[in-house]
Design a protein around this motif. Structure first.
Motif, mmCIF file in Angstrom:
data_model
loop_
_atom_site.group_PDB
_atom_site.id
_atom_site.type_symbol
_atom_site.label_atom_id
_atom_site.label_comp_id
_atom_site.label_asym_id
_atom_site.label_seq_id
_atom_site.Cartn_x
_atom_site.Cartn_y
_atom_site.Cartn_z
ATOM 1 N N GLY A 33 0.661 -0.860 -0.107
ATOM 2 C CA GLY A 33 -0.055 -0.023 -0.589
ATOM 3 C C GLY A 33 0.554 1.457 0.078
ATOM 4 N N TRP A 34 0.176 2.349 -0.191
ATOM 5 C CA TRP A 34 0.864 3.747 -0.503
ATOM 6 C C TRP A 34 1.180 4.116 0.806
ATOM 7 C CZ3 TRP A 34 2.145 5.110 -5.035
ATOM 8 C CH2 TRP A 34 0.834 4.171 -6.069
ATOM 9 N N TRP A 35 0.423 3.675 1.944
ATOM 10 C CA TRP A 35 1.014 4.808 3.298
ATOM 11 C C TRP A 35 1.656 4.399 4.139
ATOM 12 C CZ3 TRP A 35 -3.418 2.121 0.987
ATOM 13 C CH2 TRP A 35 -4.010 2.852 0.238
ATOM 14 N N GLY A 36 3.046 3.063 3.710
ATOM 15 C CA GLY A 36 4.013 3.148 4.347
ATOM 16 C C GLY A 36 3.685 2.024 6.103
ATOM 17 N N GLU A 37 4.779 2.281 6.851
ATOM 18 C CA GLU A 37 4.118 0.613 7.675
ATOM 19 C C GLU A 37 3.083 0.731 9.022
ATOM 20 O OE1 GLU A 37 5.176 -2.456 7.406
ATOM 21 O OE2 GLU A 37 5.181 -2.266 5.842
ATOM 22 N N VAL A 44 -8.966 -3.269 7.694
ATOM 23 C CA VAL A 44 -9.174 -2.633 5.565
ATOM 24 C C VAL A 44 -9.674 -4.295 4.634
ATOM 25 C CG1 VAL A 44 -8.345 -1.033 4.207
ATOM 26 C CG2 VAL A 44 -8.262 -0.609 5.928
ATOM 27 N N PHE A 45 -10.891 -3.707 4.297
ATOM 28 C CA PHE A 45 -10.826 -5.029 2.943
ATOM 29 C C PHE A 45 -10.831 -4.047 1.682
ATOM 30 C CE2 PHE A 45 -13.448 -5.691 7.011
ATOM 31 C CZ PHE A 45 -13.317 -7.175 7.549
ATOM 32 N N VAL A 46 -9.814 -4.959 1.001
ATOM 33 C CA VAL A 46 -9.165 -4.777 0.306
ATOM 34 C C VAL A 46 -9.910 -5.446 -1.520
ATOM 35 C CG1 VAL A 46 -7.629 -3.672 -1.613
ATOM 36 C CG2 VAL A 46 -7.008 -4.121 0.614
ATOM 37 N N MET A 90 -0.011 -4.142 10.206
ATOM 38 C CA MET A 90 0.461 -3.126 9.994
ATOM 39 C C MET A 90 0.417 -2.699 10.964
ATOM 40 S SD MET A 90 0.402 -3.398 6.369
ATOM 41 C CE MET A 90 1.857 -2.307 6.236
ATOM 42 N N ALA A 91 1.293 -1.720 11.183
ATOM 43 C CA ALA A 91 1.534 -1.302 12.917
ATOM 44 C C ALA A 91 0.862 -0.409 12.726
ATOM 45 C CB ALA A 91 2.627 -0.762 12.919
ATOM 46 N N GLY A 92 -0.356 -0.062 14.232
ATOM 47 C CA GLY A 92 -0.960 1.104 14.201
ATOM 48 C C GLY A 92 -2.649 0.498 14.136
ATOM 49 N N GLY A 93 -3.048 -0.745 14.085
ATOM 50 C CA GLY A 93 -3.694 -0.986 14.042
ATOM 51 C C GLY A 93 -4.772 -1.435 13.157
#
Ligand SMILES: NC(=O)c1ccc[n+]([C@@H]2O[C@H](COP(=O)([O-])OP(=O)(O)OC[C@H]3O[C@@H](n4cnc5c(N)ncnc54)[C@H](OP(=O)(O)O)[C@@H]3O)[C@@H](O)[C@H]2O)c1
Ligand SMILES: NC(=O)c1ccc[n+]([C@@H]2O[C@H](COP(=O)([O-])OP(=O)(O)OC[C@H]3O[C@@H](n4cnc5c(N)ncnc54)[C@H](OP(=O)(O)O)[C@@H]3O)[C@@H](O)[C@H]2O)c1
Lengths: 213, 213
Positions: A94-98, A106-108, A119-122
């Motif tokens: 993804g575009w948003w880093g770690e 998030v459902f992709v 990912m980090a932060g939930g």
């Protein structure tokens, strides 16, 4: 448990830009489209992880802050996640880093199967192919009573709007004319009949319009 | 001596409606598109000749009042005047009755030649075929130093916008989705580069956007 969509569009209704090149993978238009949003204190803190408190604090920031409030799960399309830009990169995260700004599951939506990313932060990214109503049910099941956002891109957002699944649609209309791209409003004649509307103008010139059920 | 354009458009950018029928010559969509404008005190007094002072007095009325201020001559297309609706009626004198709200010389662009009409209240309709810059010069010559409005329709307005002849463009964006008609913004990519922008939201939900040179 509202289903929410928030998008930045141009005055002529485009939610995507078309001037990307290998040298400028975002192009110039995307920056112009989202400039007022990116300038907000909320975006700078929440997405760019800046800690100096800089950024605008007016009407655009009010909407930027509301964007992140009360969301328990997110849905997005393969395009927004970046799978169409990097189809052959199994390591694309993804575009948003770690530490992505979502902080929720998030459902992709994609027809390609990929393992779930923690990912980090939930934030987690789970990849699935499903009808809008079905992925929405799955998102609501993990949203702990909070709202679900359909984040985009525009194809995915329109799919949910056309299916009548969206309770609140907010657009920030940047007063520029892009002339090409994917139009948000195509094929949505009469959508307003199901909603009440709120309009607000920002100092930046952006027009904020919200349809609420 | 500014050249001004003011139009009502839908959220999806349409400046014309398409649901006219023989039974309903205006259709329903036109009424929905201009409802907030028609509800203003200015429109009711100035166009409908009502004398009871009724009508809204908020942001929409401020723009409605400004619409009529400082105009010394008007330019419009054959479509707006009604020649495309009544091509075979040599007695057609426009939509506005015997005392039209313009009160100034009006130049009607058309390829059909017709005698000039003198109306009550200072309005005249002169029919001519000319390039935008040439009709503008003629309008400015009789405008007594005041502004010239390019009133519409959308084809004519876009012709003047594309020719770079417009100093001030105001749109009232009614938050409805029409889905079809003639789009104001087609083929105007980058127009904003020549203008500064002002945005304002009305109580009705209409978004007022003004590009000024
Ligand atoms: N303006 C804004 O605020 C905003 C916000 C976000 C994104 N964007 C822009 O939106 C663009 C991306 O949007 P997009 O419309 O191209 O793509 P998108 O909506 O992000 O993704 C569409 C893709 O997702 C997959 N998909 C969608 N629904 C599906 C379903 N029900 N089941 C399985 N797969 C499904 C399909 O991909 P596959 O078949 O390839 O798997 C489809 O091609 C980017 O340009 C981005 O910049 C704009
Ligand atoms: N949304 C708004 O605020 C607003 C305001 C006004 C009108 N309107 C709408 O606009 C529509 C009418 O607009 P429209 O785009 O169809 O037509 P229009 O712009 O009013 O008129 C176009 C016509 O004018 C003539 N014309 C234009 N430029 C010319 C030139 N340089 N020389 C000679 N003739 C020229 C041509 O007619 P001929 O060749 O047939 O003579 C042409 O087809 C109506 O539906 C009306 O409701 C909307």
């Amino acid at each position: 448990m509202a289903v929410r969509v928030d998008l930045n569009i141009s005055l002529d209704g485009f939610a995507t830009t078309t001037d990307q090149t290998p040298e400028e993978p975002m192009g110039q238009d995307w920056g112009r489209l989202v400039a007022p949003y990116v300038a907000t204190r909320t975006f700078r803190a929440r997405v760019l992880h800046e800690t100096d408190g800089a950024g605008t604090t007016g009407v655009d920031d009010k909407y930027a802050a509301a964007y992140f409030e009360g969301i328990g799960a997110e849905i997005m399309g393969a395009g927004m996640f970046g799978l169409h830009n990097f189809p052959d990169d199994p390591d694309w995260r993804g575009w948003w880093g770690e530490e992505p700004p979502f902080g929720v599951p998030v459902f992709v939506l994609t027809h390609v199967s990929r393992p779930t990313l923690q990912m980090a932060g939930g934030t987690s990214f789970e990849f699935l192919s499903a009808e809008p109503a079905d992925v929405l049910a799955r998102a609501q099941a993990v949203a702990q009573g909070k709202d679900v956002r359909v984040g985009g891109g525009v194809t995915t957002a329109r799919q949910f709007l056309k299916a009548g699944l969206v309770d609140q649609l907010h657009v920030g209309i940047t007063p520029i004319l892009l002339g090409q791209g994917i139009r948000l409003w195509d094929d949505l004649r009469g959508l307003e009949a199901d909603y009440s509307v709120t309009s607000e103008a920002a100092e930046s010139g952006v027009l904020h319009l919200t349809y609420r059920r």
